[in-house]
Write a protein that holds these residues in place. Sequence first.
Motif, short mmCIF file in Angstrom:
data_model
loop_
_atom_site.label_atom_id
_atom_site.label_comp_id
_atom_site.label_asym_id
_atom_site.label_seq_id
_atom_site.Cartn_x
_atom_site.Cartn_y
_atom_site.Cartn_z
N VAL A 1 -4.19 8.20 -15.11
CA VAL A 1 -2.74 8.02 -14.37
C VAL A 1 -2.23 9.90 -13.95
CG1 VAL A 1 -0.92 7.13 -13.21
CG2 VAL A 1 -2.64 5.65 -13.98
N PHE A 2 -1.97 9.95 -12.76
CA PHE A 2 -0.93 11.32 -12.46
C PHE A 2 -0.44 10.91 -11.69
CE2 PHE A 2 -5.57 12.51 -12.64
CZ PHE A 2 -5.48 13.24 -13.29
N ARG A 3 1.01 11.55 -12.03
CA ARG A 3 2.26 11.42 -11.67
C ARG A 3 2.73 12.68 -10.50
NH1 ARG A 3 7.90 12.84 -12.59
NH2 ARG A 3 9.32 11.21 -11.47
N LEU A 4 2.52 12.76 -9.11
CA LEU A 4 2.76 13.78 -8.69
C LEU A 4 3.71 13.25 -7.00
CD1 LEU A 4 -1.30 14.32 -8.26
CD2 LEU A 4 0.03 15.72 -9.99
N PRO A 5 4.34 14.87 -7.64
CA PRO A 5 4.95 14.61 -5.85
C PRO A 5 4.67 14.37 -4.65
CG PRO A 5 5.46 17.08 -6.54
CD PRO A 5 4.35 15.64 -7.75
N TRP A 6 4.99 13.59 -3.13
CA TRP A 6 4.09 13.88 -2.31
C TRP A 6 4.39 14.48 -1.69
CZ3 TRP A 6 1.47 9.83 -1.35
CH2 TRP A 6 1.28 8.06 -1.92
N THR A 7 5.50 15.78 -1.67
CA THR A 7 5.71 17.25 -1.06
C THR A 7 3.87 17.99 -1.05
OG1 THR A 7 6.44 17.62 -2.89
CG2 THR A 7 7.51 17.13 -0.55
N LEU A 8 3.19 17.59 -3.11
CA LEU A 8 2.28 18.73 -3.30
C LEU A 8 1.65 18.68 -2.30
CD1 LEU A 8 1.06 19.83 -5.50
CD2 LEU A 8 0.83 18.35 -6.61
N PHE A 9 1.15 17.48 -1.36
CA PHE A 9 -1.07 17.15 -0.86
C PHE A 9 0.56 17.68 0.67
CE2 PHE A 9 -0.22 13.44 -3.99
CZ PHE A 9 -1.65 13.56 -4.96
N GLN A 10 0.90 18.29 0.66
CA GLN A 10 1.43 18.89 1.89
C GLN A 10 0.69 20.19 2.31
OE1 GLN A 10 4.91 17.80 3.55
NE2 GLN A 10 4.86 15.65 3.41
N LYS A 11 0.81 20.96 0.66
CA LYS A 11 0.73 22.24 0.34
C LYS A 11 -1.10 22.38 1.42
CE LYS A 11 3.89 22.86 -3.41
NZ LYS A 11 3.89 23.40 -4.71
N ASP A 12 -1.78 21.52 1.76
CA ASP A 12 -3.10 21.89 1.86
C ASP A 12 -2.79 21.19 3.58
OD1 ASP A 12 -5.76 22.56 0.56
OD2 ASP A 12 -6.50 21.46 2.80
N GLY A 13 -1.96 21.11 3.75
CA GLY A 13 -2.02 21.09 5.53
C GLY A 13 -0.74 19.28 6.13
N THR A 14 -0.67 18.87 6.89
CA THR A 14 0.03 17.82 6.88
C THR A 14 -0.88 16.56 6.73
OG1 THR A 14 0.22 18.13 9.40
CG2 THR A 14 2.10 18.60 7.72
N HIS A 15 -2.06 16.37 7.13
CA HIS A 15 -3.17 15.17 7.22
C HIS A 15 -4.89 15.59 6.42
CE1 HIS A 15 -1.03 14.96 11.60
NE2 HIS A 15 -1.32 15.65 11.48
N ASN A 16 -4.27 14.70 5.33
CA ASN A 16 -5.36 14.73 4.36
C ASN A 16 -5.87 13.14 3.92
OD1 ASN A 16 -3.98 14.24 1.89
ND2 ASN A 16 -3.67 16.66 1.90
N PHE A 17 -6.13 12.73 3.07
CA PHE A 17 -6.08 11.92 2.05
C PHE A 17 -5.15 11.62 1.55
CE2 PHE A 17 -7.56 9.18 -1.20
CZ PHE A 17 -8.26 8.11 -0.49
N PHE A 18 -4.65 12.13 1.23
CA PHE A 18 -3.05 11.45 0.77
C PHE A 18 -1.80 11.07 1.03
CE2 PHE A 18 -5.54 13.85 -2.23
CZ PHE A 18 -5.59 13.07 -3.38
N THR A 19 -1.62 11.80 2.48
CA THR A 19 -0.44 11.68 3.17
C THR A 19 -1.37 11.07 4.37
OG1 THR A 19 -1.19 14.09 4.39
CG2 THR A 19 0.53 14.14 2.73
N GLY A 20 -2.16 10.18 4.55
CA GLY A 20 -2.61 9.52 5.85
C GLY A 20 -2.79 8.16 5.23
N PRO A 21 -3.68 7.08 5.14
CA PRO A 21 -3.63 5.80 4.86
C PRO A 21 -3.11 5.29 3.75
CG PRO A 21 -5.48 6.81 4.64
CD PRO A 21 -4.82 7.80 5.35
N LEU A 22 -3.28 6.58 2.54
CA LEU A 22 -3.09 5.87 1.35
C LEU A 22 -1.39 6.09 1.16
CD1 LEU A 22 -4.31 5.67 -2.08
CD2 LEU A 22 -3.27 8.17 -1.54
N MET A 23 -0.71 7.24 1.32
CA MET A 23 0.73 7.47 1.02
C MET A 23 0.71 5.95 2.17
SD MET A 23 3.10 9.99 2.55
CE MET A 23 5.03 10.31 2.53
N HIS A 24 0.82 5.80 3.43
CA HIS A 24 1.20 3.95 3.61
C HIS A 24 1.11 2.90 3.25
CE1 HIS A 24 2.07 1.71 7.60
NE2 HIS A 24 0.79 1.11 7.11
N SER A 25 0.06 2.85 2.60
CA SER A 25 -0.69 1.72 1.73
C SER A 25 0.66 1.95 0.53
CB SER A 25 -2.33 2.17 1.12
OG SER A 25 -2.51 0.86 0.41
N LEU A 26 0.75 2.60 -0.42
CA LEU A 26 1.40 2.88 -1.46
C LEU A 26 3.13 2.84 -0.94
CD1 LEU A 26 -0.16 5.59 -3.39
CD2 LEU A 26 -0.41 3.35 -4.13
#
Length: 482
Positions: free
Chosen positions: A192-217
């Motif tokens: 289990v990784f505890r990470l801020p959502w803003t970390l995934f935006q450092k590689d662009g705003t559209h990726n696996f984490f900022t898309g459907p995964l974020m919406h589902s969680l």
Amino acid sequence: MNEQEESNKKQKTSNESTEFLNFDYEFPLDAANVIPPENSSIPEDLFTFVTDINDIAPEPPLEIVTRINSQRQQQQRQRQQQQNKPIVPPNQGVYTIIVGGKPFRLSWESLKSDGPSNFFIEYFKKKKTRVMQIDRDPDIFELIVRHLRGYYIRSTDDIQNQSLLYDATYFGLNRLKKLLQEYSYLNVGGRVFRLPWTLFQKDGTHNFFTGPLMHSLLSPHTEEGNSPPIYIDRDPDIFADIVNHLRGYTIHIRDEMHRKNLLKDAQYYVLRQLSDKLLTAQQTVAGFGEGSNAEVLLLLQDVRIVNMLPPKVTNLSIPNMLISQDWSLTQIQYKRVKDGTPHTLLVQVSDLCMQIHKSAATVKLMYEMNHADIKKMNSMANMAKATRGVNMEIYIDKYCAITIDDNQVKSIEYCMENDLIDTNWEACTKCDLEDCQMSRLILQRAICGVHLVDNMITLCALRLEAISSRFRLNLKREFLSG
């Protein structure tokens, strides 16, 4: 009765009649005084005060009547609202909330701390009670109670965090929801990784984490109920390296297998900037002395077709293996994701069968590729608008670094002239020339420029390593240990 007495009696009767007619009554009146005598009469002006009502009280204007009616209606509405208005309890009033059979006692001030409105506030305002029963998890609600009392809470794992998010949504605790949505709990391969959502935006705003995964969680409630925590079936060690890269650290690539695994997961997570870095095995400066041009070296299968740019010149033709014209004018350019700057595209190919064709007129090299490589080359030809497709002849740059059987050589022609390679020549059946002979080499790996020549995608080798015979190949085999 004598005459004097009779005269006094008549005088008395006359006086009584006169008093009655003059309404000279004394109060209080009794029945004897109110009833008039039989021979009495009522004066004509007795009821002169009873006249037409309009002469006494004229009707008020319509504006005044309308204003009075409006005021009366407003007062009536205010009285009705005051009757229906909920009673706001005092801040220190204690309320009991029974969750899953476990009682929790909170003050009104604590209940409204995550407000201005929530499930508890609306319930106790409408109900004349200080007790509520809820069928939810008491362990999760215990953390919610700490939050309502003003303490910072933190989930221990992804399951508890998701449960807290469910109940925060259920109870309408918007401040708690915002707090929980700042971090993501991702279970990657059992870790289990505890990470801020803003970390995934450092590689662009559209990726696996900022898309459907974020919406589902962040939107756990679905038509089927509450969605379970997300489990990502990938390597946690590789994911840890990716997280360190997103945090700004340099990834130590241990070997080629590690690089390929990093690239595979970076592409799975749609981290385009990281993929672009991993695809670049190296960057060099083209040219020697005058002028320079940035280069990008990619494995052939890692080339992204959409990043290819057309060459400067498209009508250059090359008669033989040695290059005498301005070869750089035909080279395909490649746009990197991060900065968009064009780079000269170099590709690395490996494990190819290469044929040497020699005749009295010329010497040329042909290569054979597997199905996946040929498919990629055809896609590159379509992108570059190479109408004649893929050129299966490989050119050798005049400065190409050639290694054959672990020996550095000047050129293929030099090796053939001095018998430096083991070649088994046989008659060629693929060429139209009668005197053409063919021999084979095993091309272990090569770095090639990608060019557009005669409307064909063409490879030009800058460095290659080859094996000249089966004997040399067997010499490179390694025994098992033990």
